[in-house]
Structure formats: structure tokens, C-alpha cells
Scaffold this active site. Structure first.
Site, short mmCIF file in Angstrom:
data_model
loop_
_atom_site.label_atom_id
_atom_site.label_comp_id
_atom_site.label_asym_id
_atom_site.label_seq_id
_atom_site.Cartn_x
_atom_site.Cartn_y
_atom_site.Cartn_z
CD GLU A 145 38.50 38.47 31.89
OE1 GLU A 145 38.39 38.86 33.06
OE2 GLU A 145 38.90 39.21 30.98
NE ARG B 272 42.53 43.96 32.12
CZ ARG B 272 41.68 43.78 33.12
NH1 ARG B 272 41.38 42.57 33.52
NH2 ARG B 272 41.17 44.81 33.75
CG HIS C 181 36.07 46.73 37.97
ND1 HIS C 181 35.11 46.07 37.25
CD2 HIS C 181 37.25 46.10 37.72
CE1 HIS C 181 35.68 45.08 36.58
NE2 HIS C 181 36.97 45.08 36.84
CB CYS D 41 45.58 38.60 37.54
SG CYS D 41 44.42 38.58 36.17
CG ASN E 128 37.88 39.54 40.12
OD1 ASN E 128 38.08 38.80 41.07
ND2 ASN E 128 38.67 40.57 39.84
CG ASP E 129 34.99 39.57 34.44
OD1 ASP E 129 33.87 39.98 34.80
OD2 ASP E 129 35.91 40.31 34.09
NE ARG F 133 33.81 41.97 38.57
CZ ARG F 133 34.98 42.03 37.97
NH1 ARG F 133 35.16 41.46 36.79
NH2 ARG F 133 35.99 42.64 38.51
C1 PEP Z 1 39.07 39.37 36.65
O1 PEP Z 1 38.04 39.37 35.97
O2 PEP Z 1 39.31 38.52 37.52
C2 PEP Z 1 40.12 40.39 36.45
C3 PEP Z 1 41.28 40.29 37.01
O3 PEP Z 1 39.80 41.47 35.68
P1 PEP Z 1 38.82 42.63 36.13
O4 PEP Z 1 38.55 42.49 37.61
O5 PEP Z 1 39.48 43.92 35.82
O6 PEP Z 1 37.60 42.37 35.30
MG MG Z 2 37.91 40.57 34.20
#
Ligand code: PEP
Ligand code: MG
Length: 582
Positions: free
Chosen positions: A440, A339, A196, A511, A463-464, A474
Site C-alpha cells: 500500500e 491484519r 475510514h 482488499c 486505498n493507501d 484520503r
Molecule cells: C487500504 O489501504 O487499501 C486498506 C485496505 O487498508 P485501510 O483502508 O484500512 O487503510
Molecule cells: Mg491501508
């Protein structure tokens, strides 16, 4: 002497500026043994360091009492003076030097850690947070002991010169604060590309390189630096030729960016006339300015957990309501997907104790919806705030990290409960508010039935999804080379989710960071994706990729690409997709 260090490129762009080391003193301190006869001298060295810092603080305090200086500064300095007088630091460190025959820095850090551990036990959030003041006060002494006195007087710096932050690690909470500061770029020893911290850097358009391993010890305050955020390179003390070259590249990038701005008013449609929705990800309400600047179709992801960071107390329902309403009102007619709290793992907020970083494996711990279901009062307050704001715009509600049907049902029951409470209190909200789930966790993507039957829309968090499919943290640079959005397993999960959504008539968007990578736009369109949400800074590049795409051709080519399992073949096919205009 000029030299370069390489790391992970996480936020493109070039920054030229002066180093500012953000230090965690404990990381720099080595332990060594003294001879018996050197003990007294070592204790004196410690005393002298304390004296130097006290004198610095006194001098600053005099400045701080001048008319017009902020009262907080004076209080802060007083507190530092008090900390440095604490016998648990001063006397106990002297004793430790004698007992263990160890160096002063090490003794001091041991004592600091004991003191800090006591603070961690305190229930009161404000007092608990004072631990940071202790660390900072001790850091000052250690810098003196290490021969690097901290420059606490105002630095004579060129007004236009940018600061490059150099840190061992930065949390997302640290990084979000850069929004209000003039930070040119940053470099950290730790961190992965979709941590993040990296995501926030990209959203701020601050060039950044992470996963450097050992950059910090090699750099000194005020060193001239170039951060090449696209190539993942840090150049220390560049010679004039290199500097000139980078200045030229900075200019070229600027030119490219301003050319892309011309796309602002262009309709985001493919060559065969299919509209593609391009939305924006935001972290704070003030980010809506960036959303409007690129004329995004709406907000596809509002990461509300950032409202909870860098503060001692939780934002209450009213404060949250104001924040959500401000975004909805700033974007009339456009949808805003809020969210619910996705706290835990690398996203921490001191106002939310126990949120998923205390267990043995934070990324698999009490994160996101798991935390919210365990803390119903916090969850309900947020749900009421979002629902109340829904009266003022087109708000959609998105639940992160769902995997089990019971979680979906419990979350929906909580939403019903929040609605009931609002009805009772005669508060208005959108009765038809749409509720969506993040896909995710691989389990969710593989067993989509309960999501399709119970929810109104899906949003794929790549991402997750990548993190959990490939079993790599990650935010851990040690395994960053294994983080691969193009792994066939990841691509199949994404494609399946998009297609299952289409069959069920449920809107699906992406997203995660993949949505903002123009190299992947055509691949996702070929999978059937029609809705993308990304940092506003990426939107024009993605729109450019959309404008040259043809959905019919891409569908056929991507269907073939998805059959490959060899990474080289997949990359080769992707390069072809991107090379040809279709
Ligand atoms: C993701 O996991 O792709 C996502 C958009 O949420 P975050 O990056 O905040 O975990
Ligand atoms: Mg996520």
C-alpha cells in the site's frame, strides 16, 4: 423550504429520516465586541443560560432516580452539574466578558478550551477522557445562548422514523458505534471517499454523503431529510412529490438487492471457468454474520484496530484472542486474514496514545507497523493473541504499511519471538501460519523483491496505495477530486504487483475499496487478479461482474488499456470492458 446540498457520495442507498445534529459547539461560535454598557446584560445572559441548563439537568436527574433507570445516567448527570458549577467556567467566563468586552458564547468557549487543555495533560486515560464531558456540558449552555435549546426530553418520534446524523466531522471510532444504533444515514462537512469513516459507512450499508463543506449550519434538528448516498445529495425538507419519488427509488433498490441475493449459491467463476475468490473485509467479530450471509470465501481483511477504539484501556491478549478465535471458529474451513494493528492517521484510539496523529503529517507518521515496532509490547500481545487463535481455524497474519526490508525482518522477528513465548508457555498455535504483507506504499510495489522472498502472500491496499501515489490525503475533501483509482500510475503499480506475485508463485489479493467496486472487477481480472476482498454488502454485485467475465479476452484488452496515459482514454476503454459481456 426545500433545498439540496451536494457532497461526495461515499455509501450508496437512500435514507429518509429526521436530522439529528451532532454538534461541536466551538465551531459555531463567532466573536463580537460589546459596548461597555452592555457588559452587565451579557453576563446576566450567561448566568441565565447556566440556570436553564442546570434546571434541565435537575429535571432529568429526577427522572433518572426513578426505579429502573440506569445508575450511569444519574452519575453522568451529577458530573454535568458539577462541571457547570466549576468557577473556571462560570466566574472566569463572566470576567472575560468584562475584560475583553466579548460575547458570552465566545468567552465560554475560551474558558472551556483552557479547561480541556489541562485535561489533555493528565496521564490517567479515564480522567483524560472526561474532557469530552466538559465539552458536552458547555455545548448545552451554548445551545441555550444561541437560542437552540437542546431537546433533552425524549422526542415524540414515530417509531419507524430513522435518524440522519449531521456532523461537522465523524471519526471512524464515532461511526463504528452506529453498528449498535438505528442510524438511517449520515452527512458530514468534512471527509473523503476512502476515509475510514466512509469505509465504515459502506460496511454498515448506511447511506452517507461527506465533504458537504457547510451543511451543518443550514440544517436544524428534526428537519426531514433525504440522503441519496449514490449521487452525493442531501435534500432538506423535500416536497411530497420528491419524497414520493425517492420512496419509489428506495423500493427499486430494495428489489435489485433482493434479486442479487439469488447469486448467493452461484459459484464465483468466469465464463471460461476460472474460479475467483471473493472474500470479506470486517471490522469487528460481530461482522461475521454478514460474511456468512453472503457466503464469502473467507475474511480477506480483519481491521483489528477497531477492537481498540471507543475504550479507555487496551484490549488485553486474552480479550483479543477471544475475538480472533470467535471469527475463526465461526468460519470453519475458510481462511481468516487478520491484519495487525493499523492505527494512526484518521484511525485513532484513545487507549493508544501517540499513535500517529501527533506529528505534523499524520498520514505519513507513526502509523500501522511503524507504531507496532515502536511499541513492541502492544505488538507482541497482539501477535500472541492471533497465533493462539490460529489453533482454532485457518488464520493468516497480515502486516500493514510495510515499505522497508528492515520492517519486514523486524516484524518477522517479532512473530518468531511471540511464537517462542507461546512455546514456552505451552500454548498451541499453527506453526505453519502464513504471513503476508500489505502493498500500500508505492515503494513496496516498486521494489517487491524482499516481499516476494520473505512473505507467503500479498494483499494490495488500494486505498493507501492511491493516497501515497497521488500524494493526496484520503480523508481530505479539499483534494478528493484528485483521488483517482484509474490514474495510470496507480493501475500500473497494481498490475505489476499482481504479475510479480504470479511469477513468484505468491498469492496476491486486493482488499482496498477497488476490490468492492463492480465497475473495476473486470479490469482487475484482466490484470490477473483472482482474489478480491470487500465489504460483504458489495459481494453479490462483484460476483455478478465475475460471472460475465472471460479471463483470456480481458487479459488482452487490459494489457492494451494499461498502455494509455490519458484519463479519458482509460475511462473509455473501461466503459467498453464493462459494456460487453466478457
Ligand atoms: C487500504 O489501504 O487499501 C486498506 C485496505 O487498508 P485501510 O483502508 O484500512 O487503510
Ligand atoms: Mg491501508
Amino acid at each position: 423550504m426545500t433545498f439540496s446540498i451536494f457532497g461526495l457520495a461515499v455509501s450508496p442507498g437512500i435514507a429518509i429520516g429526521r436530522a439529528q445534529l451532532v454538534s461541536h459547539a466551538t465551531l459555531e461560535v463567532a466573536q463580537y465586541q460589546l459596548r461597555e454598557r452592555d457588559i452587565a446584560a451579557e453576563q446576566e445572559r450567561l448566568d441565565a443560560a447556566f440556570d436553564t441548563v442546570r434546571a434541565e439537568l435537575e429535571a432529568l436527574r429526577d427522572e433518572a432516580t426513578a426505579p429502573g433507570s440506569p445508575a450511569e445516567l444519574e452519575a453522568f448527570l451529577d458530573l454535568n452539574v458539577l462541571i457547570l458549577a466549576d468557577p473556571m467556567l462560570v466566574d472566569a467566563s463572566r470576567e472575560l466578558i468584562a475584560e475583553r468586552r466579548c460575547n458570552a458564547e465566545w468567552a465560554l468557549v475560551q474558558q472551556m478550551e483552557q479547561l480541556v487543555a489541562q485535561f489533555d495533560e493528565i496521564d490517567d486515560a479515564y480522567l483524560r477522557e472526561r474532557r469530552q464531558d466538559i465539552v458536552q456540558a458547555v455545548e448545552r449552555v451554548i445551545k441555550v445562548l444561541l437560542g437552540k435549546p437542546r431537546k433533552i426530553s425524549k422526542r415524540a418520534r414515530d417509531k419507524d422514523e430513522l435518524v440522519i446524523v449531521i456532523a461537522h466531522d465523524l471519526s471512524p471510532a464515532d461511526t463504528i458505534q452506529f453498528k449498535n444504533l438505528r442510524i438511517g444515514g449520515f452527512v458530514t462537512d468534512l471527509g473523503g471517499a476512502t476515509s475510514h469513516t466512509a469505509i465504515v459507512a459502506r460496511s454498515l450499508a448506511i447511506p452517507a454523503v461527506v465533504g458537504m463543506h457547510h451543511a451543518r449550519p443550514l440544517i436544524q434538528d428534526d428537519d426531514l431529510l433525504i440522503v441519496d448516498g449514490a449521487r452525493g445529495v442531501l435534500i432538506v425538507d423535500p416536497d411530497p412529490r420528491v419524497l414520493e419519488e425517492y420512496r419509489l427509488r428506495q423500493g427499486t433498490l430494495e428489489l435489485e438487492r433482493s434479486k442479487l441475493k439469488r447469486l448467493k449459491t452461484a459459484r464465483a467463476a468466469t465464463l471460461d471457468g476460472v474460479d475467483i475468490s471473493l472474500q470479506a473485509n470486517i471490522e469487528l467479530p460481530q461482522d461475521v454474520d454478514g460474511v456468512k450471509a453472503v457466503d464469502a470465501d473467507g475474511v480477506g481483511l480483519f481491521r483489528t484496530e477497531f477492537l481498540f477504539m471507543n475504550r479507555d484501556e487496551l484490549p488485553n491478549e486474552d480479550e483479543q484472542f477471544e475475538a480472533y478465535r470467535a471469527v475463526a471458529k465461526a468460519l470453519p474451513g475458510r481462511s481468516v486474514t487478520i491484519r495487525t494493528l493499523d492505527i494512526g492517521a484518521d484511525k485513532q484510539a484513545r487507549s493508544l496514545r501517540g499513535a500517529g496523529n501527533s506529528g505534523p503529517n499524520p498520514a505519513l507518521g507513526l502509523r500501522a507497523i511503524r507504531y507496532c515496532l515502536a511499541e513492541p509490547q502492544i505488538f507482541l500481545a497482539q501477535l500472541r493473541a492471533i497465533l493462539r487463535a490460529s489453533h482454532y481455524g485457518r488464520i493468516r497474519l497480515l502486516i500493514p504499511m510495510l515499505a522497508h526490508v528492515t520492517e519486514i525482518e523486524q516484524a518477522l522477528a517479532m512473530i518468531q519471538m511471540a511464537k517462542g513465548q507461546l512455546r514456552e508457555a505451552r500454548q498451541r498455535f499453527d506453526e505453519q501460519i502464513e504471513i503476508g504483507g500489505m502493498i500500500e506504499i508505492p515503494a513496496a510495489a516498486l521494489a517487491l523483491g524482499p516481499f516476494l522472498s520473505r512473505l507467503n502472500f500479498l494483499s494490495i491496499g488500494t486505498n493507501d496505495l492511491i493516497q501515497y501515489t497521488l500524494a493526496i490525503d484520503r480523508s481530505d475533501e479539499a483534494v478528493a477530486h484528485l483521488y483517482d483509482p484509474l490514474h495510470p500510475a496507480v493501475l500500473r503499480l497494481i498490475a505489476q504487483t499482481i504479475q510479480a506475485g504470479q511469477r513468484a508463485g505468491l498469492p496476491v489479493s486486493v482488499c482496498g475499496e477497488m476490490a468492492g467496486d463492480p465497475q473495476l472487477t473486470r479490469l482487475l481480472i484482466g490484470m490477473g487478479l483472482r482474489s478480491f476482498s470487500m465489504h460483504p454488502t458489495q459481494l453479490f454485485s462483484v460476483k455478478q461482474a465475475v460471472l460475465g467475465a472471460d479471463t483470456a479476452l480481458l487479459t488482452a484488452k487490459v494489457t492494451r488499456l494499461l498502455r494509455y496515459e490519458e484519463p479519458d482514454r482509460i475511462r473509455e476503454q473501461l466503459a467498453r470492458l464493462n459494456a460487453a459481456a466478457h
